[in-house]
Motif scaffolding. Sequence first.
Motif, PDB file in Angstrom:
ATOM      1  N   GLY A 217       0.806  -1.214   0.000  1.00 51.10           N
ATOM      2  CA  GLY A 217       0.000   0.000   0.000  1.00 51.10           C
ATOM      3  C   GLY A 217       0.839   1.262   0.000  1.00 51.10           C
ATOM      4  O   GLY A 217       0.604   2.173   0.799  1.00 51.10           O
ATOM      5  N   ILE A 218       1.835   1.329  -0.896  1.00 48.69           N
ATOM      6  CA  ILE A 218       2.666   2.523  -1.014  1.00 48.69           C
ATOM      7  C   ILE A 218       2.141   3.380  -2.167  1.00 48.69           C
ATOM      8  O   ILE A 218       1.428   2.901  -3.042  1.00 48.69           O
ATOM      9  CB  ILE A 218       4.158   2.172  -1.225  1.00 48.69           C
ATOM     10  CG1 ILE A 218       4.346   1.335  -2.500  1.00 48.69           C
ATOM     11  CG2 ILE A 218       4.716   1.437  -0.012  1.00 48.69           C
ATOM     12  CD1 ILE A 218       5.803   1.066  -2.856  1.00 48.69           C
ATOM     13  N   LYS A 219       2.544   4.658  -2.178  1.00 51.08           N
ATOM     14  CA  LYS A 219       1.954   5.616  -3.111  1.00 51.08           C
ATOM     15  C   LYS A 219       2.109   5.182  -4.579  1.00 51.08           C
ATOM     16  O   LYS A 219       1.169   5.296  -5.373  1.00 51.08           O
ATOM     17  CB  LYS A 219       2.576   7.000  -2.903  1.00 51.08           C
ATOM     18  CG  LYS A 219       1.886   8.097  -3.708  1.00 51.08           C
ATOM     19  CD  LYS A 219       2.458   9.469  -3.392  1.00 51.08           C
ATOM     20  CE  LYS A 219       1.654  10.563  -4.082  1.00 51.08           C
ATOM     21  NZ  LYS A 219       1.636  10.441  -5.545  1.00 51.08           N
ATOM     22  N   ALA A 220       3.277   4.664  -4.937  1.00 51.27           N
ATOM     23  CA  ALA A 220       3.499   4.263  -6.334  1.00 51.27           C
ATOM     24  C   ALA A 220       2.477   3.225  -6.772  1.00 51.27           C
ATOM     25  O   ALA A 220       1.999   3.249  -7.913  1.00 51.27           O
ATOM     26  CB  ALA A 220       4.912   3.717  -6.502  1.00 51.27           C
ATOM     27  N   ASN A 221       2.132   2.337  -5.866  1.00 55.08           N
ATOM     28  CA  ASN A 221       1.172   1.288  -6.205  1.00 55.08           C
ATOM     29  C   ASN A 221      -0.264   1.790  -6.186  1.00 55.08           C
ATOM     30  O   ASN A 221      -1.067   1.458  -7.070  1.00 55.08           O
ATOM     31  CB  ASN A 221       1.313   0.109  -5.244  1.00 55.08           C
ATOM     32  CG  ASN A 221       2.629  -0.628  -5.431  1.00 55.08           C
ATOM     33  OD1 ASN A 221       3.187  -0.635  -6.522  1.00 55.08           O
ATOM     34  ND2 ASN A 221       3.126  -1.239  -4.374  1.00 55.08           N
TER      35      ASN A 221
END
Length: 342
Positions: A217-221
């Motif tokens: 659940g990181i921003k890039a994803n």
Amino acid sequence: MKTLLPTSTAGSLPKPSWLAQPEQLWSPWKLEGEELINGKQDALNLSLHDQQQSGIDIVSDGEQTRQHFVTTFIEHLNGVDFQKRKTVTIRNRYEASVPTVIGPVSRPKSVFVEDAKFLRQQTDKPIKWALPGPMTMIDTLYDDHYQSREQLAWEFAKILNQEAKELEAAGVDIIQFDEPAFNVFFDDVNNWGIACLERAIEGLKCETAVHICYGYGIKANTDWKKTLGSEWRQYEEVFPKLQQSSIDIISLECHNSRVPVELLELVRGKKIMVGAIDVATNEIETPEEVANTLRSALKYVDADKLYPCTNCGMAPLSRDIASAKLKALSAGAEIIRKELTA
């Protein structure tokens, strides 16, 4: 597994703040030397305790002894220079500075086997151990030696098979290969990626799993997910061939995703780890929300083949949030167990 709907996690769990900076991937260790070795074992025990307290049936190490699910394994291999770094685009999504393959890759000694033996000594529960998959490994490197994604993947598959056999001998019940790259490079997956995975599991007698998701659940994803439209049909590209493979279990992201649940029909007959916990939000699922996700999956997965799970690893979350989500997973699974046995 004798338990109906046995619960598990997809992989990583948050690290305690005294070991590494929480809620962060690739977080540097706060300890050194003997203190770090002992600290990792303490964190593994703590993670195991949290899983058991939350009612998780198939436990793991929570990846407490590794900084990252891919690079920590690669760090232990010959032929990769971590000082010679290049910037690459990982899974066509975000740029990262990665090590370089400078020669033939090999595994001088086991990587996680001692950790697995330690975990086995701490619990009688079934153990699942995660390894990076060959395709996801090559996507996390700059290859200056083989200059062939496929050839490097085959080399990694052989190395992973060596590690997997030793993990099996150490008492691991399920060996899971993490392949988020399977949701991106569809032609490669079908041409040689699944074949490489078959090489990685060759000769194993324990259960094997492949985890395919849309990422931490990181921003890039999460930004990438916003571009995928109203239906996420990526699994449709690889499920038919996976259904024909020797892999026992397929782990995928379901809750709060836009994956049409009927795609599970494409892997009918396989055991399915259904991601019923969203790792991209701090909102705690209710047991009934978990149960609803599982009910939807049961239209396409036989009850004895359904394994409630998290969507992905939970390292970027706080320990309190992760623990509450695991308890919701267990409670939701229990609702469905009672319905099935009523």
